[in-house]
Design an enzyme around this catalytic site. Sequence first.
Site, PDB file in Angstrom:
ATOM      1  N   CYS A   1      30.719   4.545  16.363  1.00 23.32           N
ATOM      2  CA  CYS A   1      30.489   4.795  15.071  1.00 23.32           C
ATOM      3  C   CYS A   1      29.745   5.477  13.849  1.00 23.32           C
ATOM      4  O   CYS A   1      29.980   5.971  12.668  1.00 23.32           O
ATOM      5  CB  CYS A   1      31.324   3.482  14.497  1.00 23.32           C
ATOM      6  SG  CYS A   1      32.843   2.997  15.296  1.00 23.32           S
TER       7      CYS A   1
ATOM      8  N   HIS B   1      31.591   3.214   6.826  1.00 23.93           N
ATOM      9  CA  HIS B   1      31.912   3.576   7.962  1.00 23.93           C
ATOM     10  C   HIS B   1      33.408   2.576   7.279  1.00 23.93           C
ATOM     11  O   HIS B   1      33.363   1.189   7.702  1.00 23.93           O
ATOM     12  CB  HIS B   1      31.535   3.398   9.376  1.00 23.93           C
ATOM     13  CG  HIS B   1      33.034   3.335  10.398  1.00 23.93           C
ATOM     14  ND1 HIS B   1      33.494   3.844  10.422  1.00 23.93           N
ATOM     15  CD2 HIS B   1      32.735   2.166  11.068  1.00 23.93           C
ATOM     16  CE1 HIS B   1      34.031   3.660  11.880  1.00 23.93           C
ATOM     17  NE2 HIS B   1      33.507   2.626  11.874  1.00 23.93           N
TER      18      HIS B   1
ATOM     19  N   ASN C   1      41.560   3.266  12.252  1.00 28.29           N
ATOM     20  CA  ASN C   1      39.446   3.092  12.386  1.00 28.29           C
ATOM     21  C   ASN C   1      39.505   4.402  13.313  1.00 28.29           C
ATOM     22  O   ASN C   1      39.862   4.359  15.034  1.00 28.29           O
ATOM     23  CB  ASN C   1      38.487   1.920  13.457  1.00 28.29           C
ATOM     24  CG  ASN C   1      36.898   2.362  13.911  1.00 28.29           C
ATOM     25  OD1 ASN C   1      36.556   3.559  13.333  1.00 28.29           O
ATOM     26  ND2 ASN C   1      36.696   1.035  13.624  1.00 28.29           N
TER      27      ASN C   1
END
Length: 323
Positions: A111, A250, A280
């Site tokens: 990520c 994030h 996500n």
Amino acid sequence: MASYIKGTGSYIPDEKISNLYLSERFGVNEEWIFQRTGIIERKRSNSKGVVDMAFLAVLSAIERAQLKKEEVSAIIFATITPEFLTPSSACVLQSKLGIKRAIAFDISAACSGFIYGLFLSSIIVEKTGGSVLVTGAEYLTRFVNYDDRNTSILFGDGAGAVVVGKEPSGHKILDFYLTADGNGWKSLLITAGGARLPASEKTLKLNLHTLRMKGKEVFRNAISGMEEAIKKLLEKNGIKNDEISMLIPHQANERITIALAEKLGFERERVYSNISFLGNTSSASIPVALDEIERKKILKKGDLVCMASFGAGYTFGACLLEW
């Protein structure tokens, strides 16, 4: 030589994976999923591969930057769901774009991949003087075990991209803080498909080629890791929290975002969140958020923006922008 984000782009699939679908699959209430994640739905792609999504995001960024293909000196592709183990997805994307003689490589920093890629783009711009395409794109629904309630309620597909160049216009990239803690590598991983455990009939049967996560460990380290990265970056540049117009973390889990904001003393209106309808999307989450902010014209010239990420590994990163 300073570098600037000259254009942004994103691609989000149309197909939805709703909380209703997952609640029926796992025999839980929809509200239970939302309370644990802050997610209402995730998007699922029907593309052949991750490059198709990245291609559309990059085309949008190129158009907004008014960039000519011959001005591209490099393509950096951040992903944990590559087209192939080899060659790089960046090379496949380069071919699809029709760009010749550009540096092309992938980054696997989970990520944090986009922030890592943005850091490297600044170096390449300084050394070559050309423009760099940075994309974060993920096809995570191909790597999720939908019998695993721990991971399947979180992840979705998507792609974001930026053009980075040297001309003094656009959003100025001011500074970075990047690090990693490799001791966390066991907490979030895809066990099979690599050299240690090649794909086999057994690994397929056991779903070892899908994401596995130790949720509590990841949750705790995500908050502390991004908090550390943000604090160190701001301290390094002599900037106080209240000088930041927008924090873009994030989009891992809304509970993580809320906890991070509280620890840093950021009011919710200064923290960007779009996880509710996207899930996500790993390395795609920050560039997608950037593109949304750009298109919605949320920020004004001169505003300070801090982007922060946490990923498997563990990897951490933060970047300071002047809008």
